[in-house]
Design a protein around this motif. Structure first.
Motif, PDB file in Angstrom:
ATOM      1  N   ARG A  94       0.825  -1.208   0.000  1.00 30.71           N
ATOM      2  CA  ARG A  94       0.000   0.000   0.000  1.00 30.71           C
ATOM      3  C   ARG A  94       0.865   1.266   0.000  1.00 30.71           C
ATOM      4  NH1 ARG A  94      -5.253   0.802   0.476  1.00 30.71           N
ATOM      5  NH2 ARG A  94      -5.602  -1.397   0.991  1.00 30.71           N
ATOM      6  N   LEU A  95       1.917   1.260   0.820  1.00 29.42           N
ATOM      7  CA  LEU A  95       2.797   2.429   0.867  1.00 29.42           C
ATOM      8  C   LEU A  95       3.510   2.618  -0.463  1.00 29.42           C
ATOM      9  CD1 LEU A  95       4.347   2.034   4.432  1.00 29.42           C
ATOM     10  CD2 LEU A  95       2.715   3.784   3.686  1.00 29.42           C
ATOM     11  N   ALA A  96       3.959   1.528  -1.061  1.00 29.15           N
ATOM     12  CA  ALA A  96       4.658   1.626  -2.340  1.00 29.15           C
ATOM     13  C   ALA A  96       3.732   2.119  -3.443  1.00 29.15           C
ATOM     14  CB  ALA A  96       5.260   0.278  -2.709  1.00 29.15           C
ATOM     15  N   ALA A  97       2.482   1.642  -3.436  1.00 25.97           N
ATOM     16  CA  ALA A  97       1.522   2.075  -4.451  1.00 25.97           C
ATOM     17  C   ALA A  97       1.251   3.573  -4.355  1.00 25.97           C
ATOM     18  CB  ALA A  97       0.223   1.283  -4.306  1.00 25.97           C
ATOM     19  N   TRP A  98       1.267   4.104  -3.134  1.00 24.59           N
ATOM     20  CA  TRP A  98       1.090   5.539  -2.946  1.00 24.59           C
ATOM     21  C   TRP A  98       2.346   6.327  -3.312  1.00 24.59           C
ATOM     22  CZ3 TRP A  98      -1.272   5.018   2.642  1.00 24.59           C
ATOM     23  CH2 TRP A  98      -2.608   4.625   2.533  1.00 24.59           C
ATOM     24  N   ALA A  99       3.500   5.790  -2.950  1.00 27.48           N
ATOM     25  CA  ALA A  99       4.733   6.574  -3.004  1.00 27.48           C
ATOM     26  C   ALA A  99       5.437   6.541  -4.350  1.00 27.48           C
ATOM     27  CB  ALA A  99       5.706   6.086  -1.917  1.00 27.48           C
ATOM     28  N   ALA A 100       5.427   5.398  -5.014  1.00 26.57           N
ATOM     29  CA  ALA A 100       6.282   5.227  -6.188  1.00 26.57           C
ATOM     30  C   ALA A 100       5.712   5.938  -7.409  1.00 26.57           C
ATOM     31  CB  ALA A 100       6.461   3.746  -6.483  1.00 26.57           C
ATOM     32  N   PRO A 101       6.554   6.619  -8.164  1.00 27.96           N
ATOM     33  CA  PRO A 101       6.105   7.190  -9.447  1.00 27.96           C
ATOM     34  C   PRO A 101       5.572   6.092 -10.360  1.00 27.96           C
ATOM     35  CG  PRO A 101       8.254   8.070  -8.813  1.00 27.96           C
ATOM     36  CD  PRO A 101       7.952   6.949  -7.853  1.00 27.96           C
ATOM     37  N   ARG A 102       4.689   6.449 -11.265  1.00 29.38           N
ATOM     38  CA  ARG A 102       4.017   5.456 -12.095  1.00 29.38           C
ATOM     39  C   ARG A 102       4.972   4.695 -13.007  1.00 29.38           C
ATOM     40  NH1 ARG A 102      -0.598   3.913 -10.197  1.00 29.38           N
ATOM     41  NH2 ARG A 102      -1.067   3.064 -12.257  1.00 29.38           N
ATOM     42  N   ASP A 103       6.119   5.281 -13.324  1.00 35.72           N
ATOM     43  CA  ASP A 103       7.047   4.602 -14.222  1.00 35.72           C
ATOM     44  C   ASP A 103       8.007   3.659 -13.492  1.00 35.72           C
ATOM     45  OD1 ASP A 103       8.396   6.635 -12.957  1.00 35.72           O
ATOM     46  OD2 ASP A 103       9.581   7.210 -14.709  1.00 35.72           O
ATOM     47  N   VAL A 104       7.869   3.545 -12.171  1.00 32.87           N
ATOM     48  CA  VAL A 104       8.709   2.631 -11.394  1.00 32.87           C
ATOM     49  C   VAL A 104       8.002   1.276 -11.295  1.00 32.87           C
ATOM     50  CG1 VAL A 104       9.704   2.154  -9.119  1.00 32.87           C
ATOM     51  CG2 VAL A 104       9.791   4.474 -10.073  1.00 32.87           C
ATOM     52  N   PRO A 105       8.629   0.188 -11.780  1.00 31.86           N
ATOM     53  CA  PRO A 105       7.970  -1.119 -11.699  1.00 31.86           C
ATOM     54  C   PRO A 105       7.801  -1.565 -10.242  1.00 31.86           C
ATOM     55  CG  PRO A 105      10.224  -1.341 -12.495  1.00 31.86           C
ATOM     56  CD  PRO A 105       9.934   0.125 -12.452  1.00 31.86           C
ATOM     57  N   LEU A 106       6.628  -2.125  -9.963  1.00 38.27           N
ATOM     58  CA  LEU A 106       6.293  -2.583  -8.619  1.00 38.27           C
ATOM     59  C   LEU A 106       5.853  -4.037  -8.682  1.00 38.27           C
ATOM     60  CD1 LEU A 106       5.660  -2.211  -5.600  1.00 38.27           C
ATOM     61  CD2 LEU A 106       3.449  -1.211  -6.257  1.00 38.27           C
ATOM     62  N   VAL A 107       6.584  -4.881  -7.971  1.00 37.35           N
ATOM     63  CA  VAL A 107       6.258  -6.300  -7.841  1.00 37.35           C
ATOM     64  C   VAL A 107       5.753  -6.527  -6.419  1.00 37.35           C
ATOM     65  CG1 VAL A 107       7.206  -8.657  -7.844  1.00 37.35           C
ATOM     66  CG2 VAL A 107       7.967  -6.983  -9.556  1.00 37.35           C
ATOM     67  N   ALA A 108       4.752  -7.389  -6.256  1.00 36.61           N
ATOM     68  CA  ALA A 108       4.232  -7.691  -4.923  1.00 36.61           C
ATOM     69  C   ALA A 108       4.061  -9.190  -4.777  1.00 36.61           C
ATOM     70  CB  ALA A 108       2.900  -6.988  -4.684  1.00 36.61           C
ATOM     71  N   THR A 109       4.491  -9.718  -3.638  1.00 36.33           N
ATOM     72  CA  THR A 109       4.308 -11.136  -3.331  1.00 36.33           C
ATOM     73  C   THR A 109       3.162 -11.294  -2.342  1.00 36.33           C
ATOM     74  OG1 THR A 109       6.610 -11.755  -3.745  1.00 36.33           O
ATOM     75  CG2 THR A 109       5.359 -13.163  -2.250  1.00 36.33           C
ATOM     76  N   ARG A 110       2.309 -12.264  -2.606  1.00 36.58           N
ATOM     77  CA  ARG A 110       1.173 -12.563  -1.737  1.00 36.58           C
ATOM     78  C   ARG A 110       1.334 -13.976  -1.197  1.00 36.58           C
ATOM     79  NH1 ARG A 110      -2.696  -9.661   1.082  1.00 36.58           N
ATOM     80  NH2 ARG A 110      -4.657 -10.816   1.220  1.00 36.58           N
ATOM     81  N   ARG A 111       1.251 -14.119   0.136  1.00 34.03           N
ATOM     82  CA  ARG A 111       1.509 -15.408   0.773  1.00 34.03           C
ATOM     83  C   ARG A 111       0.293 -15.972   1.503  1.00 34.03           C
ATOM     84  NH1 ARG A 111       6.417 -12.429   1.436  1.00 34.03           N
ATOM     85  NH2 ARG A 111       8.100 -13.501   0.324  1.00 34.03           N
ATOM     86  N   VAL A 112      -0.835 -15.282   1.450  1.00 39.36           N
ATOM     87  CA  VAL A 112      -2.031 -15.729   2.164  1.00 39.36           C
ATOM     88  C   VAL A 112      -3.214 -15.715   1.213  1.00 39.36           C
ATOM     89  CG1 VAL A 112      -1.232 -14.974   4.437  1.00 39.36           C
ATOM     90  CG2 VAL A 112      -2.453 -13.366   2.969  1.00 39.36           C
ATOM     91  N   VAL A 113      -4.258 -16.475   1.591  1.00 37.26           N
ATOM     92  CA  VAL A 113      -5.423 -16.596   0.713  1.00 37.26           C
ATOM     93  C   VAL A 113      -6.554 -15.653   1.118  1.00 37.26           C
ATOM     94  CG1 VAL A 113      -4.930 -18.985   0.082  1.00 37.26           C
ATOM     95  CG2 VAL A 113      -6.339 -18.509   2.083  1.00 37.26           C
ATOM     96  N   PHE A 114      -6.314 -14.765   2.065  1.00 43.91           N
ATOM     97  CA  PHE A 114      -7.345 -13.802   2.430  1.00 43.91           C
ATOM     98  C   PHE A 114      -7.746 -12.984   1.193  1.00 43.91           C
ATOM     99  CE2 PHE A 114      -4.718 -13.722   6.530  1.00 43.91           C
ATOM    100  CZ  PHE A 114      -5.377 -14.836   7.030  1.00 43.91           C
TER     101      PHE A 114
END
Length: 255
Positions: A94-114
């Motif tokens: 959430r913080l990265a999605a708010w902070a990072a400029p749109r041209d910066v690639p963002l990868v996210a790992t999900r470890r739970v099934v919620f």
């Protein structure tokens, strides 16, 4: 051009997710990957382990999940040329999605099934799911299927194979030949320890020598201890709490 990877993980505890960040950063460094930085909470076990392995670390005061000090740190790192951000937990994402400029690639790992809401997941360039079940949860939450890759969690096989048994049978006064089943997980509802104890009770009659070690701690411990007593498993199940030498305990295990 990608020149550096910035791992984002709050690191408030030392559990499976934090361990995976450490193993990933360590292995990327061993394979000669791009320069890395692990941005995590100040004084965390993740910071200590990464630094001990020579992985650059930036520690920040990351008290609340959405701590503005962490936001500022992520913002500053994302503005460095050639950065890729890899968020390893929901707050980091959430913080990265708010902070990072749109041209910066963002990868996210999900470890739970919620379930997930579309919010910050719309921003990710690639979502990593640790299992098919997690992939399905991400897709159900609105993440496009073509952005999801399934990568199971890592195990350092060679290190685990070299581990010296911790001697759990002798410490607990169990027979040296007793088969021992070990589970390592936080004692939280989604881990399914209640089902495990029900299985142990069903097996008690046909496998009376079988012993169980539950390594890990958490809010369900008291309820699980009561369940074990109610099922007549008090002498067969050991709640080990937090265990530092997990590899040694696994080396003790029959299953």
């Amino acid at each position: 051009m990608l020149t550096r990877v910035v791992h984002l993980a709050r690191g408030r505890a030392w559990r499976g997710g934090e361990r995976q960040v450490w193993l990933l950063a360590r292995e990327l460094a061993r394979q000669g990957g791009p320069p890395q930085l692990v941005l995590t909470g100040r004084g965390s076990a993740l910071a200590r382990r990464c630094r001990a392995d020579g992985i650059p670390v930036r520690e920040v005061a990351w008290r609340a999940g959405l701590d503005p000090r962490a936001f500022i740190a992520i913002l500053s790192e994302s503005r460095r040329p050639g950065s890729l951000l890899h968020a390893h937990d929901a707050h980091a994402l959430r913080l990265a999605a708010w902070a990072a400029p749109r041209d910066v690639p963002l990868v996210a790992t999900r470890r739970v099934v919620f379930p997930v809401g579309p919010g910050p997941w719309r921003r990710v360039s690639r979502a990593i799911a640790i299992s098919e079940a997690v992939r399905q949860a991400l897709e159900a939450g609105g993440v496009p299927a073509d952005r999801i890759t399934v990568i199971p969690s890592a195990i350092p096989v060679d290190e685990t194979a070299r581990a010296v048994p911790s001697g759990i049978r002798a410490r607990l006064g169990w027979p040296g030949t007793a088969p021992v089943a070990v589970t390592v997980a936080a004692l939280t509802p989604e881990k399914g320890h209640a089902d495990l104890l029900e299985a142990a009770a069903r097996l008690a009659g046909s496998h009376p020598a079988l012993r169980w070690v539950l390594a890990g701690d958490g809010p369900e411990r008291t309820a699980l201890e009561r369940q074990a007593a109610r099922l007549g498993l008090r002498g067969a199940v050991h709640f080990a709490g937090h265990v530092d030498d997990v590899a040694g305990l696994l080396a003790d295990a029959t299953l």
